[in-house]
Design an enzyme around this catalytic site. Structure first.
Site, PDB file in Angstrom:
ATOM      1  N   PHE A 222     -27.603  63.263  90.712  1.00 41.15           N
ATOM      2  CA  PHE A 222     -26.411  62.692  90.372  1.00 41.15           C
ATOM      3  C   PHE A 222     -25.609  62.084  91.669  1.00 41.15           C
ATOM      4  O   PHE A 222     -24.603  62.116  91.743  1.00 41.15           O
ATOM      5  CB  PHE A 222     -25.249  63.559  89.583  1.00 41.15           C
ATOM      6  CG  PHE A 222     -25.867  64.256  88.761  1.00 41.15           C
ATOM      7  CD1 PHE A 222     -26.067  63.654  87.260  1.00 41.15           C
ATOM      8  CD2 PHE A 222     -26.250  65.489  88.431  1.00 41.15           C
ATOM      9  CE1 PHE A 222     -26.599  64.087  86.203  1.00 41.15           C
ATOM     10  CE2 PHE A 222     -26.614  66.178  87.295  1.00 41.15           C
ATOM     11  CZ  PHE A 222     -26.986  65.549  85.989  1.00 41.15           C
ATOM     12  N   GLU A 226     -28.811  62.302  97.354  1.00 41.21           N
ATOM     13  CA  GLU A 226     -28.942  60.946  97.817  1.00 41.21           C
ATOM     14  C   GLU A 226     -29.378  61.170  99.435  1.00 41.21           C
ATOM     15  O   GLU A 226     -30.000  60.653 100.216  1.00 41.21           O
ATOM     16  CB  GLU A 226     -28.040  60.176  97.607  1.00 41.21           C
ATOM     17  CG  GLU A 226     -28.487  58.597  98.381  1.00 41.21           C
ATOM     18  CD  GLU A 226     -27.149  57.590  97.742  1.00 41.21           C
ATOM     19  OE1 GLU A 226     -26.526  57.681  96.805  1.00 41.21           O
ATOM     20  OE2 GLU A 226     -26.984  56.601  98.651  1.00 41.21           O
ATOM     21  N   ARG A 304     -17.325  51.169  98.660  1.00 38.91           N
ATOM     22  CA  ARG A 304     -17.233  50.796  97.205  1.00 38.91           C
ATOM     23  C   ARG A 304     -15.886  51.235  96.531  1.00 38.91           C
ATOM     24  O   ARG A 304     -15.712  50.690  95.516  1.00 38.91           O
ATOM     25  CB  ARG A 304     -18.334  51.873  96.653  1.00 38.91           C
ATOM     26  CG  ARG A 304     -18.692  51.365  94.929  1.00 38.91           C
ATOM     27  CD  ARG A 304     -19.832  52.093  94.396  1.00 38.91           C
ATOM     28  NE  ARG A 304     -21.271  51.460  94.715  1.00 38.91           N
ATOM     29  CZ  ARG A 304     -21.744  50.288  93.838  1.00 38.91           C
ATOM     30  NH1 ARG A 304     -21.126  49.806  93.019  1.00 38.91           N
ATOM     31  NH2 ARG A 304     -22.514  49.796  94.455  1.00 38.91           N
ATOM     32  N   ARG A 336     -22.459  60.010  91.365  1.00 35.14           N
ATOM     33  CA  ARG A 336     -22.252  59.009  90.113  1.00 35.14           C
ATOM     34  C   ARG A 336     -21.012  58.267  90.317  1.00 35.14           C
ATOM     35  O   ARG A 336     -20.047  58.768  89.995  1.00 35.14           O
ATOM     36  CB  ARG A 336     -22.481  59.854  89.001  1.00 35.14           C
ATOM     37  CG  ARG A 336     -22.860  58.797  87.656  1.00 35.14           C
ATOM     38  CD  ARG A 336     -22.988  59.821  86.643  1.00 35.14           C
ATOM     39  NE  ARG A 336     -23.957  59.067  85.607  1.00 35.14           N
ATOM     40  CZ  ARG A 336     -24.358  59.500  84.530  1.00 35.14           C
ATOM     41  NH1 ARG A 336     -24.362  60.921  84.433  1.00 35.14           N
ATOM     42  NH2 ARG A 336     -25.145  59.104  83.548  1.00 35.14           N
ATOM     43  N   PHE A 338     -19.927  56.829  92.966  1.00 35.47           N
ATOM     44  CA  PHE A 338     -19.777  56.429  94.651  1.00 35.47           C
ATOM     45  C   PHE A 338     -18.582  55.782  94.862  1.00 35.47           C
ATOM     46  O   PHE A 338     -18.476  54.775  95.588  1.00 35.47           O
ATOM     47  CB  PHE A 338     -21.105  55.616  94.684  1.00 35.47           C
ATOM     48  CG  PHE A 338     -21.717  55.590  96.338  1.00 35.47           C
ATOM     49  CD1 PHE A 338     -22.569  56.472  96.467  1.00 35.47           C
ATOM     50  CD2 PHE A 338     -21.391  54.516  97.135  1.00 35.47           C
ATOM     51  CE1 PHE A 338     -22.948  56.683  97.753  1.00 35.47           C
ATOM     52  CE2 PHE A 338     -22.213  54.481  98.371  1.00 35.47           C
ATOM     53  CZ  PHE A 338     -22.783  55.562  98.509  1.00 35.47           C
ATOM     54  N   GLU A 706     -24.483  54.661  86.431  1.00 40.76           N
ATOM     55  CA  GLU A 706     -23.111  55.037  86.806  1.00 40.76           C
ATOM     56  C   GLU A 706     -22.304  54.640  85.927  1.00 40.76           C
ATOM     57  O   GLU A 706     -21.061  55.255  85.840  1.00 40.76           O
ATOM     58  CB  GLU A 706     -22.845  54.578  88.139  1.00 40.76           C
ATOM     59  CG  GLU A 706     -23.907  55.322  89.291  1.00 40.76           C
ATOM     60  CD  GLU A 706     -23.543  54.954  90.675  1.00 40.76           C
ATOM     61  OE1 GLU A 706     -24.296  53.530  90.814  1.00 40.76           O
ATOM     62  OE2 GLU A 706     -23.240  55.600  91.591  1.00 40.76           O
TER      63      GLU A 706
HETATM   64  N1  LUZ Z   1     -25.711  54.440  97.463  1.00 40.10           N
HETATM   65  C1  LUZ Z   1     -25.473  53.494  98.545  1.00 40.10           C
HETATM   66  C2  LUZ Z   1     -25.037  54.287  96.414  1.00 40.10           C
HETATM   67  O1  LUZ Z   1     -26.358  53.839  99.788  1.00 40.10           O
HETATM   68  N2  LUZ Z   1     -24.884  52.449  98.575  1.00 40.10           N
HETATM   69  C3  LUZ Z   1     -24.309  52.092  97.388  1.00 40.10           C
HETATM   70  O2  LUZ Z   1     -23.880  51.055  97.292  1.00 40.10           O
HETATM   71  C4  LUZ Z   1     -24.371  53.113  96.346  1.00 40.10           C
HETATM   72  N3  LUZ Z   1     -23.583  52.752  95.109  1.00 40.10           N
HETATM   73  C5  LUZ Z   1     -23.759  53.711  94.132  1.00 40.10           C
HETATM   74  C6  LUZ Z   1     -24.331  54.971  94.298  1.00 40.10           C
HETATM   75  N4  LUZ Z   1     -25.137  55.228  95.450  1.00 40.10           N
HETATM   76 MO1  MOS Z   2     -25.976  57.591  93.675  1.00 39.31          MO
HETATM   77  S1  MOS Z   2     -24.015  58.386  93.552  1.00 39.31           S
HETATM   78  O1  MOS Z   2     -26.960  58.670  94.459  1.00 39.31           O
HETATM   79  O2  MOS Z   2     -26.282  56.649  92.817  1.00 39.31           O
END
Ligand code: LUZ
Ligand code: MOS
Length: 749
Positions: A222, A226, A304, A336, A338, A706
């Site tokens: 989620f 990342e 974002r 999710r 972001f 998302e």
């Molecule tokens: N991760 C990122 C993200 O590095 N850049 C983004 O624009 C993004 N958008 C949504 C979820 N993860």
């Molecule tokens: Mo994401 S918030 O790891 O798309």
């Protein structure tokens, strides 16, 4: 049996990090972390801990061979604290032992002394003290100041939004195995294998080609993996590298909840102005993002937020300012949406407040301001087509919004104790990484001599179904049965320089790369068949595992052509690269075309509250969602349902509580309520709006991960409207989550 992993999941055979068979002589690691939110380490005494039977070593920042630096975007994060600690849960030492038990025993015996400093937990307080992760960002179009002067109505207010725990079922973890050449092989539960590889190489002072990262699948992420899977993988790598033995590090749930970052809490101030026709003429908003102690992905998340300030509305004059406020909480991170959901919650609060003051339904303002063909977003990109209006209108018609409103009215007139509320929630979410360079992927396709196919891409399977989608596209390109296709683990040696599987873009980017690699092999097969049959390429095709000549079955089946091609030395493998065309963004002007496209949709949410108890139920959610042409409908439906439930959880029940000393009080599942099957609306309908053309998605599909999360915002406003039915003159403070306690208090205070 539609999902690629369904069989092994249902039988409990799917492997996660903690299930991997570990090699002989594997050691087990525990992390010793800061127990205070802000201060200096005066003394760290490892003597007693090292004496514990079975302890192999305890490492601190001094033992790091390369750089003690793991910050991805901004270099402000140590792997192991060096002198200063900035949040509770910050790693200070790595304990490696023959057993988990021994490592835990040693952890108890580490002695530490701190010189404490006052922790900051509130973003507005951090802002006042000038504690920012980086300078503020401002997105602007038109002229808000001028416009406010000409507005018929202007409203302002404040919004406070809570964070959210990811609660992936599989906690963070990794296994590190040292190689003969001084390099390392890592199994990590990460969305970003290359981030793990790059950071491990930097910390261990190795070339990147000495670090191999392999990811089979994740038990949920989620966004929580990342960026924040990296630290655990690199710690395991550090132990393995120093001791020349395999090291396994898997966080307990308790440690995971305490040490890892979550969705960013935000506080915001807004001002919204309308002309005499209730068109939004101007909108000014300031976001105070609680970024936590270090940057992590906060800058990208804040960006974002700024992109999604207007949700799906056209606002000619807009000014959005974002402050990334440095506090002494664990670094908040991707989750999710972001940063998008927070922005969308603020504008929906502004609209709700304006509607309440004007004595009209919020849906009148929403409908009146939907973005349409030819309008531009405040960041300079043109809105595509007409999906915003189409989804809105389809939802209202198909799910009988007016009738639902009348029924609720009738119900409310008859009932004292229970009240119903309805809200419409339109969404618009930009698809692409906002850092344009990340919009790239590659794929490696092998066809084996028995006609089976192996596909590697940069995509990480984390339960979202990306492997199912990739198998689907490869099977369509070759026109072969999906049972022939295996999706391989994600591995940095097979696929280099992977972007994280994030931003809803996993299936778009990697699906397109897989299509391209498959087409490359297909082209060679067709060339080979056309020579064999002495006919033009154009006359040859493959259809349901048969080579066709001018549309008629030839004697060549898939198995036969593969075998013959092999004996004729035709290459049956291809590597291919995809990058999203036409995306760019200028960070000086804050204008550009950052998104390949947008995903739209509308939800109608009905909530019922018990005015005596403050408890409530989300009765129904009726959703019209813009799927493009759905690649795998069962996977897409699952994403919409899951996103909705998670969004409802965020705004109605999941309450992160940090004490003023920076300690997480909601530190277990008895104090932090997550949505369960009973939280899902009793009635849930999803209408597939499949009218959009989308050249950026494989086979005209659209990204889905998302966007549906934001339908959950509708549940919040449905609840507010139910409260309003009980207390028509209620003035709301727009704070989330709206827990039953808050509902109850709002009825009587
Ligand atoms: N991760 C990122 C993200 O590095 N850049 C983004 O624009 C993004 N958008 C949504 C979820 N993860
Ligand atoms: Mo994401 S918030 O790891 O798309």
């Amino acid at each position: 049996m539609k999902n690629y992993d369904l069989n092994s999941h249902v039988q409990g055979k799917s492997l996660f990090i903690d299930d991997l068979p570990v090699p002989e002589r594997t050691l087990f690691a525990e992390v010793f972390d800061s127990s205070i939110a802000h201060g200096e380490i005066i003394k760290l005494d490892l003597f007693e801990a090292c004496k514990v039977d079975g302890v192999a070593a305890i490492f601190t920042s001094k033992d790091i061979p390369g750089e003690n630096q793991i910050g991805g975007i901004i270099q402000d994060e140590t792997l192991l604290a060096d002198g200063e600690v900035q949040f509770i849960g910050e790693p200070i030492a790595l304990i490696v032992a023959e057993s988990k038990h021994a490592a835990k025993e040693a952890k108890k015996r580490i002695k530490i002394e701190y010189k404490e400093k006052t922790p900051i937990t509130d973003p507005r307080e951090a802002y006042k003290l000038g504690l920012l992760i980086h300078p503020p960002r401002i997105f602007e179009c038109g002229n808000v100041e001028e416009s406010f002067k000409n507005c018929k109505y202007v409203f302002d207010g404040r919004v406070d939004i809570g964070g959210q725990e990811h609660l992936y079922l599989e906690t963070q973890g990794a296994v590190a195995i040292p190689n003969e050449d001084g390099g390392i092989k890592l199994f990590s539960s990460t969305q970003s294998p290359t981030a793990v590889q790059r950071t491990a190489a930097k910390v261990l002072d190795l070339l990147m080609n000495k670090v191999e990262v392999d990811v089979l699948r994740l038990g949920g992420a989620f966004g929580g993996k990342e960026d924040q899977a990296t630290v655990w993988a690199v710690l395991a790598a550090l132990g393995a590298h120093k001791l020349k033995r395999p090291v396994k590090l898997v966080l307990s749930r308790e440690d995971d909840l305490r040490m890892t970052g979550k969705r960013h809490p935000y506080s915001a101030d807004y001002k919204i102005g309308f002309d005499k026709k209730n068109k939004i003429a101007a909108y000014e908003v300031v976001y105070y993002q609680n970024s936590g102690a270090v940057a992590d992905l906060s800058s990208a998340i804040l960006e974002r937020t700024l992109f999604h300030a207007a949700n799906t509305y056209f606002i000619p004059n807009l000014k959005a300012t974002g402050f990334p406020c440095k506090t002494n909480l664990p670094p908040f991170t991707a989750f999710r949406g972001f940063g998008g959901p927070q922005a969308m919650f603020v504008i929906e609060s502004a609209i709700h407040k304006a509607a309440s003051e004007l004595g009209i339904d919020a849906s009148e303002i929403q409908e009146n301001n939907l973005i349409k063909r030819g309008d531009t977003f405040h960041y300079g990109q043109k809105a595509e087509l007409t999906q915003a209006k189409e989804c809105w209108e389809t939802a209202k018609e198909k799910f009988q919004f007016s009738l639902k409103q009348k029924e609720a009215q009738k119900f409310n007139n008859k009932n004292e104790r229970y009240k119903k509320g309805i809200a419409l929630m339109p969404i618009c979410f930009g698809i692409s990484f906002t850092s344009s360079f990340l919009n790239q992927a590659s794929a490696l396709v092998h066809v084996y001599t028995d006609g089976s196919v192996g596909v590697s891409t940069a995509a990480i399977e984390m339960g979202q179904g990306v492997n199912t989608k990739i198998a689907e596209v490869v099977s369509r390109v070759f026109s072969i049965d999906k049972s022939r296709i295996k999706i391989e683990s994600t591995n940095t040696t097979r696929i280099a320089n992977t972007s994280p599987t994030a931003a809803s873009s996993g299936a778009d980017l990697n699906g397109n790369a897989a299509i391209s690699a498959s087409k490359e092999v297909l082209k060679r097969l067709i060339e080979f068949a056309s020579q064999k049959f002495k006919t033009d390429n154009k006359n040859i095709s493959i259809d349901r595992e048969h080579v066709m000549i001018k549309g008629k079955k030839s004697e060549l089946t898939w198995n036969k052509i593969i075998s013959e091609a092999y004996f004729n030395r035709v290459s049956l493998s291809a590597h291919s690269f995809y990058s999203t065309p036409q995306v760019y963004f200028n960070r000086e002007t804050n204008k550009g075309n950052p998104f390949a496209y947008h995903v739209y949709g509308t939800a109608i949410v009905v909530a019922k509250i018990d005015c005596l108890l403050g408890t409530y139920e989300i009765e129904s959610a009726d959703i019209v969602h813009d799927f493009g042409k759905s690649l795998v409908p069962v996977v897409d439906l699952g994403q919409v349902e899951g996103g909705l439930a998670q969004g409802i959880g965020w705004l109605t029940m999941e309450e992160l509580v940090y004490n003023s000393d920076g300690k997480l009080a909601s530190n277990s599942l008895s104090t932090y309520k997550v949505p369960d099957i009973y939280s899902v609306p009793k009635e849930l309908n999803v209408h597939f709006h499949e009218r959009a053309e989308n050249k950026f998605g494989p086979f005209n599909s659209k990204a889905v991960g998302e966007p549906p999360f934001m339908y959950g915002i509708g549940a919040y406003f449905a609840l507010l409207n139910a409260i309003k039915a009980a207390r028509p003159n209620k003035r709301f403070d727009y704070t989330a989550p709206l827990t039953p306690e808050k509902v109850l208090l709002s009825l009587f205070r």
